[in-house]
Design a protein around this motif. Structure first.
Motif, PDB file in Angstrom:
ATOM      1  N   UNK A  22      12.845   7.719 110.796  1.00  0.00           N
ATOM      2  CA  UNK A  22      12.448   7.464 109.417  1.00  0.00           C
ATOM      3  C   UNK A  22      11.574   8.595 108.903  1.00  0.00           C
ATOM      4  N   UNK A  23      11.903   9.080 107.722  1.00  0.00           N
ATOM      5  CA  UNK A  23      11.101  10.103 107.056  1.00  0.00           C
ATOM      6  C   UNK A  23      10.934   9.688 105.602  1.00  0.00           C
ATOM      7  N   UNK A  24       9.738   9.215 105.285  1.00  0.00           N
ATOM      8  CA  UNK A  24       9.508   8.699 103.939  1.00  0.00           C
ATOM      9  C   UNK A  24      10.365   7.467 103.694  1.00  0.00           C
ATOM     10  N   UNK A  25      11.177   7.527 102.675  1.00  0.00           N
ATOM     11  CA  UNK A  25      12.045   6.385 102.355  1.00  0.00           C
ATOM     12  C   UNK A  25      13.448   6.536 102.929  1.00  0.00           C
ATOM     13  N   UNK A  26      13.710   7.643 103.631  1.00  0.00           N
ATOM     14  CA  UNK A  26      15.053   7.871 104.167  1.00  0.00           C
ATOM     15  C   UNK A  26      15.105   7.571 105.660  1.00  0.00           C
ATOM     16  N   UNK A  27      16.284   7.201 106.125  1.00  0.00           N
ATOM     17  CA  UNK A  27      16.512   6.906 107.538  1.00  0.00           C
ATOM     18  C   UNK A  27      17.711   7.698 108.039  1.00  0.00           C
ATOM     19  N   UNK A  28      17.599   8.152 109.284  1.00  0.00           N
ATOM     20  CA  UNK A  28      18.696   8.865 109.931  1.00  0.00           C
ATOM     21  C   UNK A  28      19.010   8.160 111.242  1.00  0.00           C
ATOM     22  N   UNK A  29      20.214   7.631 111.356  1.00  0.00           N
ATOM     23  CA  UNK A  29      20.655   6.950 112.569  1.00  0.00           C
ATOM     24  C   UNK A  29      21.387   7.947 113.454  1.00  0.00           C
TER      25      UNK A  29
END
Length: 233
Positions: A22-29
């Motif tokens: 998670x970075x700020x409001x974004x997510x990377x799966x």
């Protein structure tokens, strides 16, 4: 020990492992419900482009990084049911790590570099040194045991690193691009030595690599594709 029968059959089991950054409001799966079982004597390759999650998977398998979901089992024991000290003990005594860069201590010769993890684990000096010499002999370095890293070729340095990873008799080897800095011919020699040592010592291995030419040494090749783990061969 777990009461899950098939977990006891495997040295490493990844059970529905996911990893989300998670970075700020974004997510990377990068891992999405990954499942994998590796049994004694088995060598499994892990491929995928840079950024696909190979290192995240290895970190989860080695209990270096807690997954966002799912569990990791080592020899039938759930890693995340353990305390920090117990996980540290498993990493020290049950798992051997091999990295792209050998990380040998430049002031020590080969045999002392290999013996050091055993000495840290509390083994007697003679026992640790004898085992270090044996492993270096298995790796074809019996004439180089008193050479410092600067006196060794790149392939020899990496073989020292592999022997070091095996010094505490691990049941599992996790390797991240172990031949990434070597030329093709040296890569083949080093990878062959690694695979022979893993099988002869009765361990299992999960090896991340970009070099598909090394697939001949592996029992299976798994690929990370859009955060999913799929079998390639």
């Amino acid at each position: 020990m777990s009461d899950v029968p098939h977990a006891v059959q495997s040295i490493l089991r990844l059970d529905n492992v996911s990893r989300v950054y998670t970075s700020g409001s974004s997510e990377l799966t990068v891992l999405d419900g990954v499942n994998l079982d590796i049994v004694p004597g088995e060598i499994v390759g892990l491929i995928g482009p840079s950024g696909s999650g190979k290192s995240s998977l290895l970190h989860a398998a080695g209990m270096l990084e807690r997954p966002s979901a799912g569990d990791v089992w080592i020899d039938g024991q759930s890693g995340w049911d353990l305390g920090d000290g117990e996980r540290t003990s498993i990493r020290r005594n049950r798992i051997g790590f091999v990295y792209q860069f050998h990380h040998l201590l430049p002031e020590f010769d080969a045999v002392h570099n290999v013996a050091l993890p055993a000495l840290i684990a509390g083994r007697k000096r003679k026992e640790a040194m004898d085992e270090a010499e044996r492993l270096l002999g298995v790796m074809g370095l019996q004439d180089r045991i008193y050479h410092q890293p600067a006196q060794l070729s790149g392939g020899e340095q990496q073989r020292v690193a592999i022997a070091r990873a095996m010094i505490n008799n691990p049941i599992l080897i996790l390797a991240d691009e172990p031949t990434g800095n070597l030329d093709p011919d040296t890569s083949t020699v080093v990878f062959g030595a690694l695979s022979d040592l893993v099988r002869n010592e009765g361990a299992a291995a999960l090896i991340a690599t970009h070099n598909l030419e090394l697939a001949k040494f592996m029992d299976r090749v798994m690929a990370l594709d859009h955060a999913k783990l799929v079998q390639r061969s």
